[in-house]
Write a protein that holds these residues in place. Sequence first.
Motif, PDB file in Angstrom:
ATOM      1  N   ASP A  32       0.819  -1.217   0.000  1.00 39.99           N
ATOM      2  CA  ASP A  32       0.000   0.000   0.000  1.00 39.99           C
ATOM      3  C   ASP A  32       0.854   1.269   0.000  1.00 39.99           C
ATOM      4  O   ASP A  32       0.500   2.254  -0.641  1.00 39.99           O
ATOM      5  CB  ASP A  32      -0.944   0.021   1.205  1.00 39.99           C
ATOM      6  CG  ASP A  32      -2.067  -0.994   1.088  1.00 39.99           C
ATOM      7  OD1 ASP A  32      -2.352  -1.460  -0.039  1.00 39.99           O
ATOM      8  OD2 ASP A  32      -2.673  -1.317   2.126  1.00 39.99           O
ATOM      9  N   GLY A  33       1.974   1.241   0.710  1.00 39.29           N
ATOM     10  CA  GLY A  33       2.859   2.411   0.744  1.00 39.29           C
ATOM     11  C   GLY A  33       3.409   2.764  -0.628  1.00 39.29           C
ATOM     12  O   GLY A  33       3.606   3.942  -0.941  1.00 39.29           O
ATOM     13  N   ASP A  34       3.652   1.754  -1.456  1.00 38.18           N
ATOM     14  CA  ASP A  34       4.118   1.999  -2.826  1.00 38.18           C
ATOM     15  C   ASP A  34       3.035   2.723  -3.616  1.00 38.18           C
ATOM     16  O   ASP A  34       3.296   3.712  -4.304  1.00 38.18           O
ATOM     17  CB  ASP A  34       4.477   0.688  -3.530  1.00 38.18           C
ATOM     18  CG  ASP A  34       5.560  -0.097  -2.802  1.00 38.18           C
ATOM     19  OD1 ASP A  34       6.447   0.522  -2.186  1.00 38.18           O
ATOM     20  OD2 ASP A  34       5.500  -1.339  -2.851  1.00 38.18           O
ATOM     21  N   GLU A  35       1.814   2.215  -3.496  1.00 37.11           N
ATOM     22  CA  GLU A  35       0.691   2.828  -4.210  1.00 37.11           C
ATOM     23  C   GLU A  35       0.463   4.264  -3.728  1.00 37.11           C
ATOM     24  O   GLU A  35       0.299   5.180  -4.543  1.00 37.11           O
ATOM     25  CB  GLU A  35      -0.578   2.004  -4.007  1.00 37.11           C
ATOM     26  CG  GLU A  35      -1.775   2.569  -4.742  1.00 37.11           C
ATOM     27  CD  GLU A  35      -2.996   1.664  -4.679  1.00 37.11           C
ATOM     28  OE1 GLU A  35      -3.848   1.819  -5.562  1.00 37.11           O
ATOM     29  OE2 GLU A  35      -3.087   0.823  -3.763  1.00 37.11           O
ATOM     30  N   LYS A  36       0.482   4.455  -2.421  1.00 37.06           N
ATOM     31  CA  LYS A  36       0.267   5.796  -1.875  1.00 37.06           C
ATOM     32  C   LYS A  36       1.322   6.769  -2.380  1.00 37.06           C
ATOM     33  O   LYS A  36       1.001   7.913  -2.718  1.00 37.06           O
ATOM     34  CB  LYS A  36       0.270   5.745  -0.347  1.00 37.06           C
ATOM     35  CG  LYS A  36      -0.985   5.133   0.227  1.00 37.06           C
ATOM     36  CD  LYS A  36      -0.911   5.019   1.737  1.00 37.06           C
ATOM     37  CE  LYS A  36      -2.143   4.293   2.246  1.00 37.06           C
ATOM     38  NZ  LYS A  36      -2.039   3.944   3.649  1.00 37.06           N
TER      39      LYS A  36
END
Length: 147
Positions: A32-36
Motif C-alpha cells: 500500500d505504501g508503494d501505491e500511496k
Amino acid sequence: MKYGKSLARFMKEKSLWMNDFCKIPNEWYFVDGDEKEILTWDEKISQVIWEKIKISIEKNEASGLNYKLCPFCYKNNYDHALTKQGRHNPACIDCGYGKRHGICTDDAAKSEFRKILEQFNNKRLNIYKCLSNDYYKLSIKKLETLE
C-alpha cells in the motif's frame, strides 16, 4: 488517463501475477505504501514515467524485472552506470520503494527484490518468460483501455 493510477495498477497487477504464477508473496513486490507514494506524484511526471516504460516495452522489448520497467527508478533518475559493487547507487538511497522493500541493487542484504529473483531461480522459472515482453504489452494495452 490518470497516469499515476495506471502506474500503481501496473505494479499491483504484476505482484498479483507473480503470486498466482509462482507463489511470490504480493508484499515482496508491491505494498500500500508503494501505491500511496505513486499517487502523490505530479501527474505530468507520472505521464513521463508511463511513456518511458511504454518505450522500454514497445521499442526496446523489455521483459523480466528491471529498472527499465520500474516507475520508482524513473522517478528517482536511476542511472545503471552508477551502480557499483559494494556501493549504493545515489538514486537508491532516497528511493521510497527501497526504503520499504530494501535497496534492489544491494548484494549484501536480502532486499525483497533479491528474494523475488531468488524465488524465480529456486523454482527454475525463467523470469524473462514469466514476465515476457508480451505480458507487458498486454498489461499496457489493458491499463490504457481501463482509463
